[in-house]
Design a protein around this motif. Structure first.
Motif, mmCIF file in Angstrom:
data_model
loop_
_atom_site.group_PDB
_atom_site.id
_atom_site.type_symbol
_atom_site.label_atom_id
_atom_site.label_comp_id
_atom_site.label_asym_id
_atom_site.label_seq_id
_atom_site.Cartn_x
_atom_site.Cartn_y
_atom_site.Cartn_z
ATOM 1 N N ASP A 1 0.859 -1.186 0.000
ATOM 2 C CA ASP A 1 0.000 0.000 0.000
ATOM 3 C C ASP A 1 0.892 1.233 0.000
ATOM 4 O OD1 ASP A 1 0.927 0.265 2.683
ATOM 5 O OD2 ASP A 1 -0.794 -0.891 3.415
ATOM 6 N N ASP A 2 0.282 2.406 -0.003
ATOM 7 C CA ASP A 2 1.034 3.657 -0.048
ATOM 8 C C ASP A 2 1.895 3.853 1.197
ATOM 9 O OD1 ASP A 2 -0.083 4.216 -2.492
ATOM 10 O OD2 ASP A 2 -1.590 5.622 -1.707
ATOM 11 N N ASP A 3 1.417 3.375 2.337
ATOM 12 C CA ASP A 3 2.194 3.537 3.567
ATOM 13 C C ASP A 3 3.488 2.738 3.497
ATOM 14 O OD1 ASP A 3 0.326 5.221 4.645
ATOM 15 O OD2 ASP A 3 -0.687 3.667 5.817
ATOM 16 N N GLN A 4 3.404 1.498 3.011
ATOM 17 C CA GLN A 4 4.624 0.697 2.900
ATOM 18 C C GLN A 4 5.586 1.301 1.881
ATOM 19 O OE1 GLN A 4 4.717 -3.186 0.996
ATOM 20 N NE2 GLN A 4 5.713 -4.064 2.804
ATOM 21 N N ALA A 5 5.048 1.792 0.769
ATOM 22 C CA ALA A 5 5.898 2.431 -0.238
ATOM 23 C C ALA A 5 6.599 3.654 0.338
ATOM 24 C CB ALA A 5 5.064 2.813 -1.453
ATOM 25 N N ALA A 6 5.881 4.448 1.125
ATOM 26 C CA ALA A 6 6.474 5.649 1.716
ATOM 27 C C ALA A 6 7.563 5.280 2.727
ATOM 28 C CB ALA A 6 5.388 6.485 2.384
ATOM 29 N N GLU A 7 7.306 4.233 3.527
ATOM 30 C CA GLU A 7 8.305 3.791 4.499
ATOM 31 C C GLU A 7 9.595 3.372 3.806
ATOM 32 O OE1 GLU A 7 9.115 0.050 7.549
ATOM 33 O OE2 GLU A 7 7.109 0.342 6.695
ATOM 34 N N TRP A 8 9.467 2.608 2.714
ATOM 35 C CA TRP A 8 10.662 2.129 2.029
ATOM 36 C C TRP A 8 11.320 3.199 1.181
ATOM 37 C CZ3 TRP A 8 13.828 -1.773 2.683
ATOM 38 C CH2 TRP A 8 13.427 -2.748 3.601
ATOM 39 N N ARG A 9 10.564 4.166 0.759
ATOM 40 C CA ARG A 9 11.185 5.318 0.100
ATOM 41 C C ARG A 9 12.097 6.046 1.084
ATOM 42 N NH1 ARG A 9 7.830 10.075 -3.087
ATOM 43 N NH2 ARG A 9 9.555 11.543 -3.353
ATOM 44 N N HIS A 10 11.629 6.195 2.308
ATOM 45 C CA HIS A 10 12.458 6.838 3.330
ATOM 46 C C HIS A 10 13.702 6.000 3.605
ATOM 47 C CE1 HIS A 10 13.566 9.031 6.956
ATOM 48 N NE2 HIS A 10 13.600 7.872 7.601
ATOM 49 N N ARG A 11 13.551 4.689 3.733
ATOM 50 C CA ARG A 11 14.704 3.822 4.005
ATOM 51 C C ARG A 11 15.717 3.891 2.863
ATOM 52 N NH1 ARG A 11 13.053 -1.854 6.917
ATOM 53 N NH2 ARG A 11 11.408 -1.080 8.295
ATOM 54 N N ALA A 12 15.212 3.854 1.645
ATOM 55 C CA ALA A 12 16.108 3.900 0.494
ATOM 56 C C ALA A 12 16.834 5.246 0.437
ATOM 57 C CB ALA A 12 15.311 3.664 -0.786
ATOM 58 N N ARG A 13 16.121 6.303 0.777
ATOM 59 C CA ARG A 13 16.745 7.629 0.790
ATOM 60 C C ARG A 13 17.879 7.673 1.807
ATOM 61 N NH1 ARG A 13 16.555 13.160 2.006
ATOM 62 N NH2 ARG A 13 16.042 14.458 0.189
ATOM 63 N N GLU A 14 17.653 7.080 2.973
ATOM 64 C CA GLU A 14 18.699 7.034 3.989
ATOM 65 C C GLU A 14 19.889 6.219 3.503
ATOM 66 O OE1 GLU A 14 18.879 8.619 7.041
ATOM 67 O OE2 GLU A 14 17.223 9.711 6.099
ATOM 68 N N MET A 15 19.644 5.156 2.749
ATOM 69 C CA MET A 15 20.745 4.351 2.196
ATOM 70 C C MET A 15 21.662 5.196 1.322
ATOM 71 S SD MET A 15 19.193 0.728 0.895
ATOM 72 C CE MET A 15 17.900 -0.131 1.785
ATOM 73 N N VAL A 16 21.067 5.930 0.377
ATOM 74 C CA VAL A 16 21.911 6.677 -0.558
ATOM 75 C C VAL A 16 22.553 7.885 0.129
ATOM 76 C CG1 VAL A 16 20.631 5.874 -2.573
ATOM 77 C CG2 VAL A 16 19.984 8.033 -1.515
ATOM 78 N N LEU A 17 21.869 8.480 1.107
ATOM 79 C CA LEU A 17 22.490 9.573 1.864
ATOM 80 C C LEU A 17 23.727 9.077 2.601
ATOM 81 C CD1 LEU A 17 19.364 11.359 3.414
ATOM 82 C CD2 LEU A 17 20.991 12.382 1.805
ATOM 83 N N ARG A 18 23.585 7.961 3.305
ATOM 84 C CA ARG A 18 24.701 7.409 4.073
ATOM 85 C C ARG A 18 25.839 6.975 3.150
ATOM 86 N NH1 ARG A 18 21.868 4.158 6.765
ATOM 87 N NH2 ARG A 18 22.094 2.343 5.392
#
Length: 293
Positions: A93-110
């Motif tokens: 759902d949209d909530d899971q997509a948003a959660e993993w978008r945040h996680r992926a963003r943290e991956m590339v930032l780090r």
């Protein structure tokens, strides 16, 4: 009866064109190989996988980061590229997509925080290829670095499982990339690295000329099996294939393309067309690889 193809004595053998993905698909499951590369029309795939969306989004963001002007290569820019490159296919759902978008963003930032923006790669998403006396192989490297007088193959990974040096050592794809880069650029390339973005760990292996040669011989052996199966399929199956519904093709000619049921069947795009695969591992929801995180 199939017509025998005539040839001329002394003519060179036609090289078998392949990619590491094609060879590995044959090793994993000949039936999936047939449905992926030979069946026409191709059987319908299942729904997209959420973990593939995460991986593709991260790869696209990192590739885009290296294409920015030097003064724009900041971690914040990498995060913005991830937002713009984000793929939401396969999530529950949209909530899971948003959660993993945040996680992926943290991956590339780090990850980009630990990179030197001025350390320009030799190639990003670089296609390399080579020929032996039996095959012509082509693949695309996530990143090709130069360190001193040698090249280094860098492959990004976003899966949950931590990686080890043995994963880098045993990877047929990484070895073929290294051998191809060496031949194309006439520069030594022995070091291969798996960069695991979720943990920040790097799995490293340094090949020798002998170990690269062993991988090439292995690739040739696999390609020879693929080539023989391809020819048999074209001679015996292709003429009548279009008349057979995709859901019934598993019933035909599987002596040359036997299924290899196992845990990986749960992730197969063609599970709905494979009774043995469904029995071995029931088909999973497209987001289930992420559900327990």
């Amino acid at each position: 009866m199939a017509a025998e193809q005539l040839g001329f004595e002394g003519m060179p053998r036609r090289l078998y064109p392949c990619t590491p993905s094609r060879l590995n698909t044959w090793l994993d499951c000949p039936r999936r190989y047939r449905m992926t590369y030979l069946d026409r029309p191709k059987p319908e795939k299942g729904p997209p996988w959420a973990h593939n969306s995460v991986g593709a989004s991260v790869h696209n963001a990192l590739a885009g980061w290296w294409r920015l002007p030097l003064d724009e290569r900041t971690p914040e820019a990498a995060g913005g590229l991830l937002d713009r490159a984000w793929l939401s296919d396969g999530f529950r759902d949209d909530d899971q997509a948003a959660e993993w978008r945040h996680r992926a963003r943290e991956m590339v930032l780090r990850y980009t925080t630990g990179l030197d923006p001025a350390d320009e790669p030799v190639g990003v998403e670089r296609t390399v290829s080579m020929k032996t006396h039996l095959i012509t192989v082509q693949g695309r490297i996530d990143r090709l670095d130069r360190r001193g007088d040698e090249l280094v193959v860098v492959d990004y990974k976003t899966g949950r499982r931590p990686l080890t040096a043995d994963d880098a050592r045993s990877s047929l794809a990484l070895a073929l990339y290294a051998a191809s880069a060496h031949r194309m650029m006439r520069t030594p390339c022995r070091l291969v690295e798996l960069h695991h973005l979720p943990t920040g760990e790097v799995a490293v292996w340094e090949h020798t000329d002998d170990s690269l040669d062993r991988h090439l011989r292995r690739a040739e052996q696999i390609a020879e099996e693929c080539g023989e199966a391809d020819e048999w399929y074209r001679a015996n199956v292709r003429p009548v294939d279009a008349a057979v519904p995709p859901e019934r093709r598993h019933e035909r000619f599987d002596e040359r393309f036997p299924p290899q049921p196992g845990p990986l069947c749960a992730w197969c795009d063609f599970a709905r067309h494979c009774p043995e695969g469904r029995a071995a591992a029931p088909t999973r929801d497209p987001w289930s690889a992420l559900a327990s995180d």
